[in-house]
Write a protein that holds these residues in place. Structure first.
Motif, PDB file in Angstrom:
ATOM      1  N   GLN A  91       0.917  -1.311  -0.025  1.00 43.32           N
ATOM      2  CA  GLN A  91      -0.055   0.049  -0.095  1.00 43.32           C
ATOM      3  C   GLN A  91       0.794   1.289   0.025  1.00 43.32           C
ATOM      4  N   HIS A  92       2.230   1.010   0.531  1.00 39.18           N
ATOM      5  CA  HIS A  92       3.147   2.354   0.527  1.00 39.18           C
ATOM      6  C   HIS A  92       3.836   2.492  -1.000  1.00 39.18           C
ATOM      7  N   PHE A  93       3.696   1.871  -1.836  1.00 39.17           N
ATOM      8  CA  PHE A  93       4.514   1.910  -3.170  1.00 39.17           C
ATOM      9  C   PHE A  93       3.722   2.469  -4.176  1.00 39.17           C
ATOM     10  N   TRP A  94       4.231   3.398  -5.066  1.00 37.22           N
ATOM     11  CA  TRP A  94       3.586   3.959  -6.264  1.00 37.22           C
ATOM     12  C   TRP A  94       3.238   2.732  -7.113  1.00 37.22           C
ATOM     13  N   ILE A  95       2.066   2.926  -7.918  1.00 41.75           N
ATOM     14  CA  ILE A  95       1.691   2.004  -8.657  1.00 41.75           C
ATOM     15  C   ILE A  95       1.548   2.641  -9.952  1.00 41.75           C
ATOM     16  N   SER A 138       6.370 -11.377  -8.260  1.00 40.57           N
ATOM     17  CA  SER A 138       7.434 -10.962  -7.597  1.00 40.57           C
ATOM     18  C   SER A 138       7.833  -9.622  -7.546  1.00 40.57           C
ATOM     19  N   LEU A 139       8.597  -9.076  -6.564  1.00 36.54           N
ATOM     20  CA  LEU A 139       8.795  -7.701  -6.537  1.00 36.54           C
ATOM     21  C   LEU A 139      10.331  -7.787  -6.274  1.00 36.54           C
ATOM     22  N   GLU A 140      11.186  -6.986  -7.314  1.00 33.46           N
ATOM     23  CA  GLU A 140      12.745  -7.028  -7.029  1.00 33.46           C
ATOM     24  C   GLU A 140      12.956  -5.593  -7.007  1.00 33.46           C
ATOM     25  N   ILE A 141      13.856  -5.334  -5.945  1.00 31.39           N
ATOM     26  CA  ILE A 141      14.388  -3.876  -5.738  1.00 31.39           C
ATOM     27  C   ILE A 141      15.852  -3.927  -6.133  1.00 31.39           C
ATOM     28  N   VAL A 142      16.252  -3.100  -6.984  1.00 30.47           N
ATOM     29  CA  VAL A 142      17.786  -3.087  -7.595  1.00 30.47           C
ATOM     30  C   VAL A 142      18.376  -1.858  -6.864  1.00 30.47           C
ATOM     31  N   ARG A 143      19.687  -1.958  -7.025  1.00 27.82           N
ATOM     32  CA  ARG A 143      20.693  -0.827  -6.283  1.00 27.82           C
ATOM     33  C   ARG A 143      20.311   0.298  -6.879  1.00 27.82           C
ATOM     34  N   LEU A 197      12.280  -0.461  -9.140  1.00 28.17           N
ATOM     35  CA  LEU A 197      11.447  -1.550  -8.741  1.00 28.17           C
ATOM     36  C   LEU A 197      11.112  -2.230  -9.992  1.00 28.17           C
ATOM     37  N   TYR A 198      10.887  -3.704  -9.799  1.00 26.50           N
ATOM     38  CA  TYR A 198      10.521  -4.525 -11.045  1.00 26.50           C
ATOM     39  C   TYR A 198       9.517  -5.586 -10.600  1.00 26.50           C
TER      40      TYR A 198
END
Length: 146
Positions: A1-5, A27-32, A36-37
């Motif tokens: 709920q706190h992520f921008w969609i 899945s949600l992938e957070i990159v360096r 966000l993927y």
């Protein structure tokens, strides 16, 4: 709920569904670099407009699968993607199918006030002639010879 969609639109959409086995496959992938993927398994049905059958059975068609944002411009969102297509694992249909990415010139849609990021694929359909040769042409030739 706190992520921008993002507001991604699928052009010519007929139906969109996400198969659920025990839970949603995603899945949600957070990159360096703070990207966000979000990856999800989905089934999409699109309408292929502009099909012309005047050359039937020698017809061929190009269907576009296009994604874009409808509210965020290219300064706010950039839509990219990857696809894979393996012709040898596809089921037998009456069209020979090929898929290719859209050219770079079509990756930005120029709106009235802003430019919007786009990503898409061209689905190339060419009718297979083998069924027509077997079911129409060969029997016609045999009848003419007899």
């Amino acid at each position: 709920q706190h992520f921008w969609i993002p507001d991604i639109a699928i052009h010519n959409l007929v139906r969109f569904s996400k198969p659920v086995i025990l839970q949603e496959v995603a899945s949600l992938e957070i990159v360096r670099d703070h990207s966000l993927y979000y990856k999800t398994r989905s089934e999409v049905t699109i309408m292929c407009g502009g099909m012309v059958f005047s050359l039937y059975p020698l017809d061929h068609h190009v269907c576009n699968f296009m994604l874009s944002s409808y509210g965020y411009d290219t300064g706010q969102i950039r839509i990219t993607g990857q696809y894979s297509y393996h012709r040898d694992t596809q089921r037998d249909i009456q069209f020979l199918t090929d898929i290719r990415g859209i050219n770079l010139g079509r990756r930005v849609w120029n709106g009235a006030e802003k430019n919007y990021s786009m990503y898409g694929l061209e689905i190339l359909l060419t009718r297979s002639l083998a069924p027509f040769i077997i079911s129409v042409y060969i029997p016609s030739i045999v009848i003419i010879i007899i």
